[in-house]
Design a protein around this motif. Structure first.
Motif, PDB file in Angstrom:
ATOM      1  N   UNK A  86       9.539   5.624  -3.410  1.00 21.81           N
ATOM      2  CA  UNK A  86       9.913   6.054  -4.605  1.00 21.81           C
ATOM      3  C   UNK A  86      10.215   5.374  -6.028  1.00 21.81           C
ATOM      4  N   UNK A  87      11.192   4.801  -5.142  1.00 20.24           N
ATOM      5  CA  UNK A  87      12.104   4.161  -7.191  1.00 20.24           C
ATOM      6  C   UNK A  87      11.019   2.633  -7.285  1.00 20.24           C
ATOM      7  N   UNK A  88      10.420   1.613  -6.364  1.00 18.94           N
ATOM      8  CA  UNK A  88       9.174   0.921  -7.485  1.00 18.94           C
ATOM      9  C   UNK A  88       8.158   1.307  -7.470  1.00 18.94           C
ATOM     10  N   UNK A  89       7.502   2.678  -6.683  1.00 13.83           N
ATOM     11  CA  UNK A  89       6.441   3.412  -7.464  1.00 13.83           C
ATOM     12  C   UNK A  89       7.069   3.569  -8.853  1.00 13.83           C
ATOM     13  N   UNK A  90       8.448   4.488  -9.432  1.00 10.32           N
ATOM     14  CA  UNK A  90       8.078   4.539 -10.210  1.00 10.32           C
ATOM     15  C   UNK A  90       8.493   3.959 -11.385  1.00 10.32           C
ATOM     16  N   UNK A 143       0.881  -1.534   0.050  1.00  9.85           N
ATOM     17  CA  UNK A 143       0.283   0.059   0.522  1.00  9.85           C
ATOM     18  C   UNK A 143       0.724   1.363   0.022  1.00  9.85           C
ATOM     19  N   UNK A 144       2.172   1.517   0.529  1.00  9.94           N
ATOM     20  CA  UNK A 144       2.786   2.314   0.474  1.00  9.94           C
ATOM     21  C   UNK A 144       3.507   3.000  -0.654  1.00  9.94           C
ATOM     22  N   UNK A 145       4.052   1.763  -1.245  1.00  6.60           N
ATOM     23  CA  UNK A 145       4.025   2.161  -2.699  1.00  6.60           C
ATOM     24  C   UNK A 145       3.247   2.328  -3.614  1.00  6.60           C
ATOM     25  N   UNK A 146       2.275   2.003  -3.438  1.00  8.30           N
ATOM     26  CA  UNK A 146       0.718   1.539  -4.719  1.00  8.30           C
ATOM     27  C   UNK A 146       0.167   3.379  -4.392  1.00  8.30           C
ATOM     28  N   UNK A 147       0.789   3.974  -2.759  1.00  4.55           N
ATOM     29  CA  UNK A 147       0.593   5.185  -2.793  1.00  4.55           C
ATOM     30  C   UNK A 147       1.288   6.193  -3.249  1.00  4.55           C
TER      31      UNK A 147
END
Length: 581
Positions: free
Chosen positions: A204-208, A177-181
């Motif tokens: 943030x890197x994984x989100x990107x 969920x942290x990554x999805x946000x």
């Protein structure tokens, strides 16, 4: 040396046994110890005192008989009977000089033993949650666990190393969920990011990565997701957010984010451990226990054995019956299994894989967890004596006099990668194991970086580099070197510094075995520091490249053997042996 003395003592006892002395002891059970005072010889045994009780005789008289019946050998100068019945051994110079030939003959095998009898052994260590990079606390467990594996292998155990991946449960959901946000933020969504979610830049890197690979596949608009107006606690709000995210994304999309997070973090962890010189034979997934129904089977087995009861809608394990302070929940009232339930199933798998010796290396914060794990194995019918749980205390990092703080949730923490980048792998590996694992460790980052005699790893590596330098100088000055093969040619090694160095080299096999059996790699670290000191003292007091062929060849052979022992000892600790510094 101890093995040779054990053999001689056993042969003496065999002679006495025919003279109606009851022996009833195996050769390997005869204890030989280094003496603390050189005036008492080099080694001592209490065998006469032990056997005197069984034979109802005077231990000093029995010690004299044992000493008289020792087979003749040229490496014992003489023996003395001390105190109530100790036998002290004074070794000849030949005994020490022969160590050099043994080292050169055995090479990397010097110091190995068969003490472990090829016993199948599983060592589980690190096993940090895959929710972020490893921090300096994990580094101590990694260095300690890897050293234990190396030492056990060298003493004859069949060792496998394992990392238990906690890839299921609440923490992984928080990571997802942290990554999805953060992913939603990349599309302009204004997020009131929860304080108790994972904060680090790696999120943030994984989100990107998600955005680049899947574009806007995981975007949806739901005001409830970002509503912080409820009166719930921060943990309750986060759990509600997890449930809403699961429901809105659906199992497939949520699973993609979850898997991406897991794979990204595991890759970071594996790369960091590889740079630290630590690799695992197996990575065991917690989720595999669920998918393969091993978790359910384990719970059913405990239920069939009447070790589980129901209370308030939950399933409880009767761990208090096996010494735990209270019973523990295995399945919550909502049907979700606990981490403890997975841990029981995981340890059950260790026994089912036929390991005879199982070692867990955990952080000191797991101290209260040991009793319940032992209780669960006893309940399943496995011998808890085959399971050993070693605790590693926390490591505190200092920069000068300033203690550096860390917090894995806030994202403000010193990673293992950052530490290794700053001080180097060798210093990090060595400094982490300089104290007993159960003692707190203050990691002095400035000392670890210093190139001085106060830095123990530098001091030891410098000894090895100095030895290599001597052989380079030998070639530059056109000196010849014929490595000595005959003991008589080593007779010139008889000054004080040479005997001290030879004596230290002779201790190496005992240090390795004691460090392995007691799970104390710091013993080897201390030994190497002392050996390096003996060499540096010898180096400063003597010339090696002399015109006398006999003396030159003997001294070069001695320091060649010394270099081999230093290199092998550092290897067991995961530290390199540079040839130039």
């Amino acid at each position: 040396m101890k093995k040779q003395l054990q053999t001689l003592l056993y042969q003496s006892l065999e002679v006495l046994e025919s003279d109606e002395v009851e022996v009833s002891i195996e050769k390997n059970d005869i204890k030989i110890e280094h003496t603390r005072d050189p005036s008492h010889g080099e080694f001592a045994t209490n065998i006469a005192m032990l056997l005197a009780k069984k034979n109802k005789c005077n231990p000093r008289e029995l010690a004299k008989k044992i000493s008289i019946n020792l087979p003749k050998t040229d490496f014992i100068e003489h023996t003395e009977i001390a105190g109530p019945g100790f036998i002290n051994f004074f070794l000849s110079k030949n005994a020490y000089q022969s160590i050099v030939l043994e080292i050169l003959e055995k090479g990397k095998k010097y110091g190995t033993s068969k003490a472990g009898k090829n016993k199948s052994t599983l060592v589980e260590f690190v096993s940090a949650n895959p929710t972020g990079p490893l921090h300096i606390g994990h580094g101590r467990g990694a260095a300690y666990g890897a050293a234990i594996c190396n030492l056990l292998k060298k003493t004859g155990y069949d060792v496998r190393s394992e990392y238990y991946v906690n890839d299921s449960g609440r923490q992984m959901n928080i990571l997802t969920v942290s990554t999805w946000l953060r992913y939603m933020e990349l599309f302009g969504e204004k997020i009131n990011f929860p304080d108790n979610a994972y904060q680090g830049n790696y999120i943030k890197d994984i989100a990107s990565e998600l955005k680049e690979k899947y574009s806007d596949k995981f975007i949806f608009s739901n005001n409830k997701i970002f509503d912080n107006s409820s009166n719930q606690s921060s943990d309750e709000k986060l759990d509600t957010l997890i449930d809403l995210c699961m429901n809105e994304l659906g199992e497939e999309k949520y699973g993609v984010i979850h898997k991406t997070c897991l794979n990204s973090i595991l890759l970071i962890i594996k790369n960091d451990l590889c740079s630290f010189g630590v690799e695992f034979d197996n990575w065991y997934s917690e989720n595999s226990l669920i998918e393969n129904m091993e978790l359910n089977k384990c719970i059913s087995t405990l239920e069939n054995k009447s070790w589980i009861y129901e209370k308030d809608g939950a399933k409880w394990f009767r761990s208090s019956k096996h010494g735990d302070v209270k019973d523990r929940v295995l399945v919550r009232e909502n049907g979700q299994s606990t981490y403890f339930a997975s841990d029981i199933a995981y340890h059950k798998s260790k026994f089912e894989r036929q390991y005879k010796k199982i070692i867990n290396i955990w952080g000191a914060d797991h101290h209260g967890y040991t009793d319940r794990i032992n209780a669960s194995m006893e309940a399943l019918g496995y011998p808890s004596k085959n399971l050993e749980i070693l605790l590693v205390q926390f490591a505190a990092l200092f920069r000068g006099k300033k203690k550096l703080q860390m917090s894995t949730r806030s994202g403000e923490f010193i990673t293992l990668k950052e530490l290794v980048t700053e001080v180097g792998k060798d210093a990090a590996r060595f400094f982490y194991i300089m104290r007993k694992s159960e003692q707190h460790l203050d990691f002095d980052i400035e000392l670890a970086k210093s190139e001085s005699n106060d830095n123990p790893v530098y001091y030891i590596q410098y000894a090895h580099a100095r030895i290599c330098s001597v052989f380079r100088q030998m070639k530059e000055k056109n000196y010849s070197f014929i490595q000595i093969k005959k003991l008589s040619d080593l007779s010139v090694l008889d000054d004080t510094h040479e005997i001290k160095l030879l004596s230290s080299l002779a201790k190496y096999p005992d240090v390795i075995e004691n460090a392995a059996i007691s799970y104390e790699p710091h013993q080897l670290a201390y030994y190497l520091r002392e050996l390096a000191n003996d060499f540096h003292t010898y180096y400063n007091a003597n010339q090696f490249l002399v015109d006398n062929d006999a003396i030159r060849n003997a001294r070069l052979t001695l320091i060649d053997a010394t270099g081999k022992v230093i290199k092998d000892g550092l290897l067991q600790l995961g530290v390199s042996s540079p040839e130039e510094m």
